[in-house]
Write an enzyme that holds these catalytic residues in place. Sequence first.
Site, PDB file in Angstrom:
ATOM      1  N   ASP A 114       0.856  -1.182   0.000  1.00 63.69           N
ATOM      2  CA  ASP A 114       0.000   0.000   0.000  1.00 63.69           C
ATOM      3  C   ASP A 114       0.893   1.233   0.000  1.00 63.69           C
ATOM      4  O   ASP A 114       2.028   1.184   0.475  1.00 63.69           O
ATOM      5  CB  ASP A 114      -0.904   0.018   1.228  1.00 63.69           C
ATOM      6  CG  ASP A 114      -2.020  -1.012   1.148  1.00 63.69           C
ATOM      7  OD1 ASP A 114      -2.437  -1.365   0.032  1.00 63.69           O
ATOM      8  OD2 ASP A 114      -2.490  -1.452   2.210  1.00 63.69           O
ATOM      9  N   ASP A 130      -6.971  -1.192  -4.639  1.00 61.21           N
ATOM     10  CA  ASP A 130      -8.066  -0.881  -3.716  1.00 61.21           C
ATOM     11  C   ASP A 130      -9.022   0.135  -4.341  1.00 61.21           C
ATOM     12  O   ASP A 130     -10.240   0.027  -4.197  1.00 61.21           O
ATOM     13  CB  ASP A 130      -7.524  -0.313  -2.407  1.00 61.21           C
ATOM     14  CG  ASP A 130      -6.638  -1.291  -1.653  1.00 61.21           C
ATOM     15  OD1 ASP A 130      -6.807  -2.508  -1.809  1.00 61.21           O
ATOM     16  OD2 ASP A 130      -5.755  -0.810  -0.903  1.00 61.21           O
TER      17      ASP A 130
END
Length: 170
Positions: A114, A130
């Site tokens: 991330d 995402d």
Amino acid sequence: MIFGVLSVLAAAVLVGVDQLIKRWATVVLLPKTAMTLIPGVLELRYFLNDGMAFSMLAGKQTLLIGVTSLMLLGVLWMLFARKLTLLERVAWTLVLGGGIGNLIDRVATGVVVDYINVLFMNFAIFNFADICVCVGVGLLMVWVLFDSYIKEKAEKNAAPDAADDAHGNA
């Protein structure tokens, strides 16, 4: 069939973009940890997530891999077996691409890379995959609401006609 193939090809492009960005984040952000884009608003911060959103189910990789795989198989089935509107097709394609992008990370390394960190509120660090999944699910929600609105409106418009026909009024 052709639309299913085109959807899978589009999802593959999304997966490629996701994996390239994650590779870039690993090479560029890992040594620095963070890079400010908009002070106080947005930064790129390298983070390895062993869970899902907000680190839920952290450490449960086997469960996450299994459930994600089954859901993605369901999405593939939807793309090939059902007649979908353009909005539905785009939404499911985004979900497929994002889901596969994060699944690749989980299977290969046990964690998801991330890198997008919103600073002005307390929010999870996330990635391109995402975003694809969330936008896809959001589009599906819009489609469901729009579709139910159209059906409800059609039923209301048809109801007086049916009552008139029953009483011999046309």
